[in-house]
Scaffold this active site. Sequence first.
Site, PDB file in Angstrom:
ATOM      1  N   PHE A  10      -6.896   4.251  -1.173  1.00 58.94           N
ATOM      2  CA  PHE A  10      -6.756   5.621  -0.653  1.00 58.94           C
ATOM      3  C   PHE A  10      -5.312   6.135  -0.749  1.00 58.94           C
ATOM      4  O   PHE A  10      -5.027   7.116  -1.462  1.00 58.94           O
ATOM      5  CB  PHE A  10      -7.270   5.630   0.795  1.00 58.94           C
ATOM      6  N   ALA A  32      -6.571  -5.083  -7.515  1.00 59.78           N
ATOM      7  CA  ALA A  32      -7.657  -6.052  -7.722  1.00 59.78           C
ATOM      8  C   ALA A  32      -9.029  -5.374  -7.748  1.00 59.78           C
ATOM      9  O   ALA A  32     -10.025  -6.040  -8.006  1.00 59.78           O
ATOM     10  CB  ALA A  32      -7.622  -7.111  -6.628  1.00 59.78           C
ATOM     11  N   THR A 132       2.079  -0.547   8.851  1.00 55.80           N
ATOM     12  CA  THR A 132       1.307   0.265   9.788  1.00 55.80           C
ATOM     13  C   THR A 132       1.921   0.239  11.189  1.00 55.80           C
ATOM     14  O   THR A 132       2.633  -0.714  11.541  1.00 55.80           O
ATOM     15  CB  THR A 132      -0.143  -0.281   9.846  1.00 55.80           C
ATOM     16  N   ASP A 133       1.589   1.261  11.984  1.00 56.86           N
ATOM     17  CA  ASP A 133       2.028   1.265  13.389  1.00 56.86           C
ATOM     18  C   ASP A 133       1.235   0.260  14.233  1.00 56.86           C
ATOM     19  O   ASP A 133       1.626  -0.060  15.352  1.00 56.86           O
ATOM     20  CB  ASP A 133       1.922   2.669  13.994  1.00 56.86           C
ATOM     21  N   GLU A 134       0.125  -0.268  13.681  1.00 49.03           N
ATOM     22  CA  GLU A 134      -0.730  -1.157  14.481  1.00 49.03           C
ATOM     23  C   GLU A 134      -0.031  -2.466  14.835  1.00 49.03           C
ATOM     24  O   GLU A 134      -0.444  -3.164  15.748  1.00 49.03           O
ATOM     25  CB  GLU A 134      -2.051  -1.421  13.749  1.00 49.03           C
ATOM     26  N   TYR A 158      -6.291  -7.759  11.403  1.00 49.73           N
ATOM     27  CA  TYR A 158      -5.610  -6.852  10.460  1.00 49.73           C
ATOM     28  C   TYR A 158      -4.144  -6.675  10.840  1.00 49.73           C
ATOM     29  O   TYR A 158      -3.238  -6.926  10.037  1.00 49.73           O
ATOM     30  CB  TYR A 158      -6.329  -5.492  10.411  1.00 49.73           C
ATOM     31  N   SER A 161      -1.999  -9.734  10.436  1.00 49.12           N
ATOM     32  CA  SER A 161      -1.650 -10.078   9.047  1.00 49.12           C
ATOM     33  C   SER A 161      -0.589  -9.107   8.506  1.00 49.12           C
ATOM     34  O   SER A 161       0.291  -9.507   7.747  1.00 49.12           O
ATOM     35  CB  SER A 161      -2.897 -10.082   8.156  1.00 49.12           C
ATOM     36  N   LYS A 162      -0.657  -7.840   8.917  1.00 46.63           N
ATOM     37  CA  LYS A 162       0.388  -6.894   8.488  1.00 46.63           C
ATOM     38  C   LYS A 162       1.718  -7.246   9.168  1.00 46.63           C
ATOM     39  O   LYS A 162       2.780  -7.169   8.547  1.00 46.63           O
ATOM     40  CB  LYS A 162      -0.013  -5.444   8.816  1.00 46.63           C
ATOM     41  N   ARG A 222      -4.853   7.971  18.656  1.00 42.17           N
ATOM     42  CA  ARG A 222      -4.081   7.604  17.465  1.00 42.17           C
ATOM     43  C   ARG A 222      -3.213   8.796  17.077  1.00 42.17           C
ATOM     44  O   ARG A 222      -3.553   9.944  17.374  1.00 42.17           O
ATOM     45  CB  ARG A 222      -5.020   7.298  16.264  1.00 42.17           C
TER      46      ARG A 222
HETATM   47  N1  LIG Z   1      -5.038   4.006   5.902  1.00 42.97           N
HETATM   48  C1  LIG Z   1      -4.143   4.158   6.868  1.00 42.97           C
HETATM   49  O1  LIG Z   1      -4.344   4.965   7.781  1.00 42.97           O
HETATM   50  C2  LIG Z   1      -2.850   3.370   6.845  1.00 42.97           C
HETATM   51  C3  LIG Z   1      -1.861   3.676   7.780  1.00 42.97           C
HETATM   52  C4  LIG Z   1      -0.643   2.986   7.735  1.00 42.97           C
HETATM   53  C5  LIG Z   1      -0.429   2.018   6.778  1.00 42.97           C
HETATM   54  N2  LIG Z   1      -1.418   1.724   5.897  1.00 42.97           N
HETATM   55  C6  LIG Z   1      -1.130   0.692   4.875  1.00 42.97           C
HETATM   56  O2  LIG Z   1      -1.094   1.361   3.626  1.00 42.97           O
HETATM   57  C7  LIG Z   1      -1.579   0.507   2.594  1.00 42.97           C
HETATM   58  C8  LIG Z   1      -2.700   1.194   1.855  1.00 42.97           C
HETATM   59  O3  LIG Z   1      -3.748   1.527   2.764  1.00 42.97           O
HETATM   60  P1  LIG Z   1      -5.096   2.228   2.261  1.00 42.97           P
HETATM   61  O4  LIG Z   1      -5.700   2.897   3.421  1.00 42.97           O
HETATM   62  O5  LIG Z   1      -4.819   2.985   1.030  1.00 42.97           O
HETATM   63  O6  LIG Z   1      -5.955   0.930   1.902  1.00 42.97           O
HETATM   64  P2  LIG Z   1      -7.258   0.811   0.998  1.00 42.97           P
HETATM   65  O7  LIG Z   1      -8.068  -0.276   1.649  1.00 42.97           O
HETATM   66  O8  LIG Z   1      -7.891   2.139   0.762  1.00 42.97           O
HETATM   67  O9  LIG Z   1      -6.704   0.308  -0.412  1.00 42.97           O
HETATM   68  C9  LIG Z   1      -6.202  -0.986  -0.611  1.00 42.97           C
HETATM   69  C10 LIG Z   1      -6.083  -1.207  -2.112  1.00 42.97           C
HETATM   70  O10 LIG Z   1      -5.530  -2.519  -2.307  1.00 42.97           O
HETATM   71  C11 LIG Z   1      -6.290  -3.181  -3.313  1.00 42.97           C
HETATM   72  N3  LIG Z   1      -6.222  -4.628  -3.060  1.00 42.97           N
HETATM   73  C12 LIG Z   1      -6.766  -5.321  -2.022  1.00 42.97           C
HETATM   74  N4  LIG Z   1      -6.506  -6.636  -2.173  1.00 42.97           N
HETATM   75  C13 LIG Z   1      -5.763  -6.781  -3.288  1.00 42.97           C
HETATM   76  C14 LIG Z   1      -5.188  -7.883  -3.958  1.00 42.97           C
HETATM   77  N5  LIG Z   1      -5.316  -9.136  -3.482  1.00 42.97           N
HETATM   78  N6  LIG Z   1      -4.487  -7.666  -5.088  1.00 42.97           N
HETATM   79  C15 LIG Z   1      -4.344  -6.411  -5.593  1.00 42.97           C
HETATM   80  N7  LIG Z   1      -4.892  -5.318  -5.011  1.00 42.97           N
HETATM   81  C16 LIG Z   1      -5.596  -5.499  -3.878  1.00 42.97           C
HETATM   82  C17 LIG Z   1      -7.699  -2.635  -3.167  1.00 42.97           C
HETATM   83  O11 LIG Z   1      -8.471  -2.813  -4.357  1.00 42.97           O
HETATM   84  C18 LIG Z   1      -7.424  -1.171  -2.850  1.00 42.97           C
HETATM   85  O12 LIG Z   1      -7.322  -0.412  -4.011  1.00 42.97           O
HETATM   86  C19 LIG Z   1      -1.997  -0.796   3.293  1.00 42.97           C
HETATM   87  O13 LIG Z   1      -0.955  -1.722   3.144  1.00 42.97           O
HETATM   88  C20 LIG Z   1      -2.176  -0.396   4.749  1.00 42.97           C
HETATM   89  O14 LIG Z   1      -1.910  -1.475   5.601  1.00 42.97           O
HETATM   90  C21 LIG Z   1      -2.629   2.370   5.897  1.00 42.97           C
END
Ligand SMILES: NC(=O)c1ccc[n+]([C@@H]2O[C@H](COP(=O)([O-])OP(=O)(O)OC[C@H]3O[C@@H](n4cnc5c(N)ncnc54)[C@H](O)[C@@H]3O)[C@@H](O)[C@H]2O)c1
Length: 356
Positions: A10, A32, A132-134, A158, A161-162, A222
């Site tokens: 995303f 991946a 993330t803020d989590e 989650y 791990s972050k 949130r």
């Molecule tokens: N969505 C949120 O609200 C939010 C908020 C703050 C931070 N984040 C952080 O932002 C980042 C992206 O979040 P998102 O919502 O786009 O996540 P998402 O789950 O939509 O996308 C994750 C992507 O990582 C890829 N992926 C997963 N495992 C992998 C691996 N081993 N090797 C290569 N690619 C791999 C997946 O195929 C996917 O395309 C994350 O690190 C998340 O912790 C997300």
Amino acid sequence: MILVTGGAGFIGANFVLDWLATSDEPVINLDALTYAGNRETLAPLEGDARHLFVHGDICDRALVERLFAEHKPRAVVHFAAESHVDRSIDGPGAFVRTNVDGTFTLLEAARAHWSALPAGERELFRFLHVSTDEVYGSLGPNDPAFTETKTYEPNSPYSASKAASDHLVRAWHHTYGLPVLTTNCSNNYGHYQFPEKLIPLMIVNALAGKPLPIYGDGQNVRDWLYVGDHCSAIREVLARGRLGETYNVGGWNEMANLEIVHTLCALLDELRPSAAGSYARLVTYVKDRPGHDRRYAIDARKIERELGWRPAETFQSGIRKTVQWYLDNPGWIANVQSGAYRDWVARNYAGREVQP
Ligand SMILES: NC(=O)c1ccc[n+]([C@@H]2O[C@H](COP(=O)([O-])OP(=O)(O)OC[C@H]3O[C@@H](n4cnc5c(N)ncnc54)[C@H](O)[C@@H]3O)[C@@H](O)[C@H]2O)c1
């Protein structure tokens, strides 16, 4: 060029699309393609020589080293992660593997690459870790918002791990001098979000006349940020952030889940009225998520003070755009729901003639 990980997810896909809309610097996109990775989102970049998509795993050290050696990226922007709290409760192993081991693998490969660079290039190299803020834990109703110095108190597999990955990134800076930057952002919303997360799930369910499931009493709070604003914050931190620092990124927009759902229902009532009556009739309370954090709030004054970044969208403007996008893109939603997005590459290229 820059190396982006998780750029079919995303936020990563939004970042890559925005990057190439505003810059000609090429992107290697390592993803991946787990259930959350969707190449259909990157369709506008098919045939664009500035975008090199690599289907691979960040835990694959040999592959990651080869990408550094072949392409010599000047920066890494690391999004790849398992990102869904409910899935982490169901199966935490994948979260430790990708978020901890995967980040470790990237850090080690980046360190080897960076150490061998000539002095001038070494100074310019950056490793930006998207977090993330989590990781900060849960707040009471009157607690101050998270600052960058808040202690880490992760409560879900989650967020744990972050948090672990954030600590590795910090240690690689302090121990080895790797030029790292970390962003800790609040909940994102916007186009191309997989409909397992709150906002797209509610839109998609409402349009299908299905229940809108609210965890517990719906009063979990949130902070919400439009995804384009998160991407602009990352570009600012990458360009001008101070090495080794973390930056909180947020929308100054705290809302309870129930309020979010009612806002969505009101927008859908306006934009796509249902003959059956207001979408709010579909709101259904369900058993709460175990260990559900009550409140997150982000104090984003540091990034504003140091880098002049503030969100461009208000929640009202961003959420309206988001709802309109989901209404305008039923094909993208249908492909995600049916699983057909997984075959998108095969279908897209099937029967196409190879150009000499
Ligand atoms: N969505 C949120 O609200 C939010 C908020 C703050 C931070 N984040 C952080 O932002 C980042 C992206 O979040 P998102 O919502 O786009 O996540 P998402 O789950 O939509 O996308 C994750 C992507 O990582 C890829 N992926 C997963 N495992 C992998 C691996 N081993 N090797 C290569 N690619 C791999 C997946 O195929 C996917 O395309 C994350 O690190 C998340 O912790 C997300």
